[in-house]
Design a protein around this motif. Structure first.
Motif: not given
Length: 150
Positions: A90-93, A99-110, A112-125
């Motif tokens: 629920r509270h992942y850093q 960087a905070p990654m609220p509501y993290s659901v990991f499915f492929n190593g590092g 995950a689905f998580h709360q984040g910006s819908l304007r900026e691309k991620s480092h794979g999440c």
């Protein structure tokens, strides 16, 4: 607005037809597209990288979505494939990106689905809006199948 047109279209269907009493209900094309996800029936979560959308599913039926997402930027692409949910926090850093990654659901190593910006691309999440991230977190269980398509 999509919802208003769908509501108007459904409201104009006679009650017997809307209930499916002997006759198929024909939904507007937009509603049909929203009701379909491009993943296998076995997927509990579906991510379409090309359309930047994700869904939650049960036995091939969409239960939530589509919702907008952002995913991996060049050099950090989110890989396609079929995966299993491995862990949830629920509270992942992120230690790697501090960087905070609220509501993290990991499915492929590092990744995950998580709360984040819908304007900026991620480092794979896969970034989701807060409400969508909370829904994915509440719905997905360890072992559930996640399918990522291009």
């Amino acid at each position: 607005m999509r919802v208003r047109r769908l509501t108007t279209a459904i409201a104009s269907v006679p009650l017997g037809l809307a209930l499916g009493l002997g006759t198929a209900v024909v939904m507007p094309q937009e509603a049909q597209a929203a009701a379909n996800a491009p993943c296998a029936k076995t997927a509990k979560a579906c991510l379409d990288l090309s359309s930047n959308q994700a869904w939650l599913m049960s036995n091939g039926t969409v239960t939530y979505g589509p919702v907008p997402v952002t995913h991996g930027k060049p050099g950090w692409e989110t890989p396609p494939g079929t995966f299993k949910v491995t862990r949830k926090y629920r509270h992942y850093q992120s230690k790697q990106f501090d960087a905070p990654m609220p509501y993290s659901v990991f499915f492929n190593g590092g990744i995950a689905f998580h709360q984040g910006s819908l304007r900026e691309k991620s480092h794979g999440c896969v970034h989701l809006a807060k409400s969508a991230a909370a829904k994915f977190f509440a719905t997905l269980k360890v072992g559930d199948q996640v399918q990522v398509v291009t």
